[in-house]
Write an enzyme that holds these catalytic residues in place. Sequence first.
Site, PDB file in Angstrom:
ATOM      1  N   GLN A 134       0.838  -1.202   0.000  1.00 49.15           N
ATOM      2  CA  GLN A 134       0.000   0.000   0.000  1.00 49.15           C
ATOM      3  C   GLN A 134       0.872   1.251   0.000  1.00 49.15           C
ATOM      4  O   GLN A 134       1.555   1.519   0.987  1.00 49.15           O
ATOM      5  CB  GLN A 134      -0.868  -0.026   1.262  1.00 49.15           C
ATOM      6  CG  GLN A 134      -1.753   1.160   1.473  1.00 49.15           C
ATOM      7  CD  GLN A 134      -2.331   1.154   2.892  1.00 49.15           C
ATOM      8  OE1 GLN A 134      -1.628   0.842   3.846  1.00 49.15           O
ATOM      9  NE2 GLN A 134      -3.591   1.481   3.028  1.00 49.15           N
ATOM     10  N   GLY A 135       0.833   2.014  -1.087  1.00 51.53           N
ATOM     11  CA  GLY A 135       1.652   3.219  -1.194  1.00 51.53           C
ATOM     12  C   GLY A 135       0.835   4.469  -0.973  1.00 51.53           C
ATOM     13  O   GLY A 135       0.479   5.169  -1.938  1.00 51.53           O
ATOM     14  N   SER A 137       1.199   6.696   2.458  1.00 47.15           N
ATOM     15  CA  SER A 137       1.928   7.700   3.247  1.00 47.15           C
ATOM     16  C   SER A 137       3.189   8.186   2.526  1.00 47.15           C
ATOM     17  O   SER A 137       3.836   7.434   1.804  1.00 47.15           O
ATOM     18  CB  SER A 137       2.357   7.104   4.590  1.00 47.15           C
ATOM     19  OG  SER A 137       1.264   6.540   5.254  1.00 47.15           O
ATOM     20  N   SER A 169       4.461  -1.037   4.228  1.00 53.25           N
ATOM     21  CA  SER A 169       4.675  -2.349   4.848  1.00 53.25           C
ATOM     22  C   SER A 169       4.953  -3.406   3.782  1.00 53.25           C
ATOM     23  O   SER A 169       4.198  -3.521   2.810  1.00 53.25           O
ATOM     24  CB  SER A 169       3.433  -2.775   5.640  1.00 53.25           C
ATOM     25  OG  SER A 169       3.129  -1.834   6.630  1.00 53.25           O
ATOM     26  N   GLU A 252      -9.403  -1.143   5.522  1.00 52.83           N
ATOM     27  CA  GLU A 252      -8.254  -1.371   6.407  1.00 52.83           C
ATOM     28  C   GLU A 252      -8.690  -1.268   7.870  1.00 52.83           C
ATOM     29  O   GLU A 252      -8.314  -2.080   8.713  1.00 52.83           O
ATOM     30  CB  GLU A 252      -7.155  -0.353   6.097  1.00 52.83           C
ATOM     31  CG  GLU A 252      -5.903  -0.543   6.920  1.00 52.83           C
ATOM     32  CD  GLU A 252      -4.776   0.403   6.499  1.00 52.83           C
ATOM     33  OE1 GLU A 252      -5.025   1.345   5.721  1.00 52.83           O
ATOM     34  OE2 GLU A 252      -3.647   0.177   6.957  1.00 52.83           O
ATOM     35  N   SER A 382      -4.228   7.364  12.685  1.00 52.29           N
ATOM     36  CA  SER A 382      -4.028   7.389  14.140  1.00 52.29           C
ATOM     37  C   SER A 382      -5.373   7.525  14.878  1.00 52.29           C
ATOM     38  O   SER A 382      -6.392   7.918  14.291  1.00 52.29           O
ATOM     39  CB  SER A 382      -3.114   8.553  14.517  1.00 52.29           C
ATOM     40  OG  SER A 382      -3.800   9.762  14.317  1.00 52.29           O
ATOM     41  N   GLU A 384      -6.282   9.714  17.018  1.00 50.07           N
ATOM     42  CA  GLU A 384      -6.793  11.096  17.018  1.00 50.07           C
ATOM     43  C   GLU A 384      -7.620  11.336  15.746  1.00 50.07           C
ATOM     44  O   GLU A 384      -8.692  11.948  15.796  1.00 50.07           O
ATOM     45  CB  GLU A 384      -5.631  12.103  17.068  1.00 50.07           C
ATOM     46  CG  GLU A 384      -4.882  12.148  18.391  1.00 50.07           C
ATOM     47  CD  GLU A 384      -3.861  11.023  18.542  1.00 50.07           C
ATOM     48  OE1 GLU A 384      -3.654  10.258  17.561  1.00 50.07           O
ATOM     49  OE2 GLU A 384      -3.289  10.889  19.626  1.00 50.07           O
TER      50      GLU A 384
HETATM   51  C1  FAD Z   1       2.211  -0.677  11.630  1.00 53.35           C
HETATM   52  C2  FAD Z   1       2.070   0.380  10.578  1.00 53.35           C
HETATM   53  C3  FAD Z   1       1.955   0.007   9.254  1.00 53.35           C
HETATM   54  C4  FAD Z   1       1.840   0.986   8.273  1.00 53.35           C
HETATM   55  N1  FAD Z   1       1.769   0.576   6.962  1.00 53.35           N
HETATM   56  C5  FAD Z   1       1.635   1.494   6.000  1.00 53.35           C
HETATM   57  C6  FAD Z   1       1.549   1.070   4.628  1.00 53.35           C
HETATM   58  O1  FAD Z   1       1.644  -0.119   4.312  1.00 53.35           O
HETATM   59  N2  FAD Z   1       1.403   2.012   3.685  1.00 53.35           N
HETATM   60  C7  FAD Z   1       1.300   3.344   3.985  1.00 53.35           C
HETATM   61  O2  FAD Z   1       1.106   4.135   3.070  1.00 53.35           O
HETATM   62  N3  FAD Z   1       1.424   3.793   5.274  1.00 53.35           N
HETATM   63  C8  FAD Z   1       1.578   2.884   6.280  1.00 53.35           C
HETATM   64  N4  FAD Z   1       1.700   3.300   7.587  1.00 53.35           N
HETATM   65  C9  FAD Z   1       1.752   4.744   7.884  1.00 53.35           C
HETATM   66  C10 FAD Z   1       0.489   5.283   8.566  1.00 53.35           C
HETATM   67  O3  FAD Z   1      -0.584   5.320   7.685  1.00 53.35           O
HETATM   68  C11 FAD Z   1       0.848   6.670   9.109  1.00 53.35           C
HETATM   69  O4  FAD Z   1       1.864   6.508  10.080  1.00 53.35           O
HETATM   70  C12 FAD Z   1      -0.357   7.334   9.756  1.00 53.35           C
HETATM   71  O5  FAD Z   1      -1.305   7.679   8.785  1.00 53.35           O
HETATM   72  C13 FAD Z   1       0.053   8.616  10.528  1.00 53.35           C
HETATM   73  O6  FAD Z   1       0.788   9.460   9.722  1.00 53.35           O
HETATM   74  P1  FAD Z   1       2.214  10.046  10.193  1.00 53.35           P
HETATM   75  O7  FAD Z   1       3.040   8.896  10.674  1.00 53.35           O
HETATM   76  O8  FAD Z   1       2.757  10.878   9.091  1.00 53.35           O
HETATM   77  O9  FAD Z   1       1.904  10.935  11.474  1.00 53.35           O
HETATM   78  P2  FAD Z   1       1.415  12.460  11.466  1.00 53.35           P
HETATM   79  O10 FAD Z   1       0.311  12.632  10.480  1.00 53.35           O
HETATM   80  O11 FAD Z   1       2.606  13.335  11.340  1.00 53.35           O
HETATM   81  O12 FAD Z   1       0.797  12.582  12.908  1.00 53.35           O
HETATM   82  C14 FAD Z   1       1.609  12.768  14.070  1.00 53.35           C
HETATM   83  C15 FAD Z   1       0.683  12.922  15.271  1.00 53.35           C
HETATM   84  O13 FAD Z   1      -0.150  14.079  15.110  1.00 53.35           O
HETATM   85  C16 FAD Z   1      -1.517  13.739  15.262  1.00 53.35           C
HETATM   86  N5  FAD Z   1      -2.342  14.508  14.339  1.00 53.35           N
HETATM   87  C17 FAD Z   1      -2.068  14.788  13.037  1.00 53.35           C
HETATM   88  N6  FAD Z   1      -3.079  15.512  12.497  1.00 53.35           N
HETATM   89  C18 FAD Z   1      -4.017  15.674  13.471  1.00 53.35           C
HETATM   90  C19 FAD Z   1      -5.310  16.304  13.523  1.00 53.35           C
HETATM   91  N7  FAD Z   1      -5.847  16.897  12.450  1.00 53.35           N
HETATM   92  N8  FAD Z   1      -5.996  16.269  14.691  1.00 53.35           N
HETATM   93  C20 FAD Z   1      -5.490  15.653  15.790  1.00 53.35           C
HETATM   94  N9  FAD Z   1      -4.259  15.025  15.797  1.00 53.35           N
HETATM   95  C21 FAD Z   1      -3.547  15.026  14.647  1.00 53.35           C
HETATM   96  C22 FAD Z   1      -1.590  12.264  14.882  1.00 53.35           C
HETATM   97  O14 FAD Z   1      -2.700  11.623  15.461  1.00 53.35           O
HETATM   98  C23 FAD Z   1      -0.277  11.746  15.453  1.00 53.35           C
HETATM   99  O15 FAD Z   1      -0.426  11.459  16.823  1.00 53.35           O
HETATM  100  C24 FAD Z   1       1.838   2.370   8.607  1.00 53.35           C
HETATM  101  C25 FAD Z   1       1.991   2.743   9.943  1.00 53.35           C
HETATM  102  C26 FAD Z   1       2.105   1.771  10.921  1.00 53.35           C
HETATM  103  C27 FAD Z   1       2.279   2.199  12.354  1.00 53.35           C
END
Ligand code: FAD
Length: 405
Positions: A134-135, A137, A169, A252, A382, A384
């Site tokens: 899944q591409g 993020s 992943s 998902e 997340s 939130e």
């Molecule tokens: C086990 C795992 C597998 C994953 N696999 C994939 C995958 O296969 N493909 C893929 O594309 N991605 C994948 N991801 C990525 C995942 O989708 C992102 O980590 C997730 O969407 C959060 O984005 P970020 O890490 O950029 O955090 P950020 O968006 O930077 O968020 C950081 C913090 O800020 C909070 N926050 C951000 N915006 C808001 C808001 N508007 N209101 C309140 N709080 C907010 C968030 O809740 C979080 O606590 C995976 C992540 C994990 C942990």
Amino acid sequence: MDVTTTEEFRSEVIAWVAERYPDALRSAEVDADEAYLGGTTATFPSHAARRWMDEMSERGWVAPTWPAHLGGAGLDPARARVLAEELARAGCRPPLVSVHGLGMIGPALLEFGTPEQQARFVPDIAAGRVRWCQGFSEPGAGSDLAGLSTRAVRDGDEYVVTGQKVWTSFADESDWIFAIVRTDPAAPKRDGLSFLLVDLRSPGIEVRPIALISGRSEFCEVFFDGVRVPVNQRLSDEGQGWAVTRFILGKERQLLGQNTGFGGGRLGARELIGLARRRRGCPAGTLPDAAVRSALAEADIEEECARALVRNAGGRSPGAGPLHPSVVKLTMSAMMQHQADLAVELSGLGGLGWDGDAYGDDELAVARDYLYSKAWTIGGGSSEIQRNLIARQVLELPHLGPEEP
Ligand SMILES: Cc1cc2nc3c(=O)[nH]c(=O)nc-3n(C[C@H](O)[C@H](O)[C@H](O)COP(=O)(O)OP(=O)(O)OC[C@H]3O[C@@H](n4cnc5c(N)ncnc54)[C@H](O)[C@@H]3O)c2cc1C
């Protein structure tokens, strides 16, 4: 037309499973954690696992609700539920663990794909021949996914894709990636996105695994440098990628509710009771420590409530219309984290090590599970973000912050 009643179908499933489920998969001969993941690099963990996959594929029961001509069995939801119940009751393993294929892109292809795209991609998913990742993020786009910047520029019958995905992943073990990309930078951010299906062997793609502190490496960065993707590998219309992405994110989040493919090795409420008994040398009868009994009872109640929510008749949540995927995700991920916390507490000093000879395999598994459990409230969006979505889409509260996927 299938004229058997659902209960006749149940009897048929019970008899079939009793006859066909390989004995070796019931016994300790096969490691409980080993699964067939599909794709060109996967191997079957055992001869029995291969036989089980063959048996289930032949019936179309690897993807039971998918149409028969695409590798499924065309079961209606009631029969599919009966099948799932009876396979679970008999303790059968899934023949193929394919979160991104069976759980996400397969359903998206059935919903948005052309007949040609369905014929080309869906049977390979049901048969486990092709593994997908899944591409979504990117380094600058997670919660605010629609702000992504990977660009796809149309050039005749192809798109030329340049940019980077992150946290992908298992990209290093996959064959294809489904990706959301920006095709129109001038359009409002959600309208300028399109959804592409990309062969990971295409020239210009580089996959780099990310080493984690746990020693595992399930995430990758995926770089696109002028990658040419035929236009017939675009799912839905140009500019309609956001609708496909939201559909997949919903799937998902629901998958987490069904507890397929996330985490693994997790101790549920029943296993936690077993752990408490072993740690306290109390194989039967009432556990001596009232605080432990109370914590175990809470874990059991939380698990029952979460499962009841997910199983809820017709998939509807009480009084709130269809069960929203964010409710499922939020509830199940919190429950699984509470259980991982409790496992560490019950393990005492044995739960403190994640590596080394000083700890047994079970103890290491408890600590690693706890460390990994932090991911459950991030992956798939997340907690939130789920709360924001529930506030807006279920409770219809006023919208105060940025848009979430
Ligand atoms: C086990 C795992 C597998 C994953 N696999 C994939 C995958 O296969 N493909 C893929 O594309 N991605 C994948 N991801 C990525 C995942 O989708 C992102 O980590 C997730 O969407 C959060 O984005 P970020 O890490 O950029 O955090 P950020 O968006 O930077 O968020 C950081 C913090 O800020 C909070 N926050 C951000 N915006 C808001 C808001 N508007 N209101 C309140 N709080 C907010 C968030 O809740 C979080 O606590 C995976 C992540 C994990 C942990």
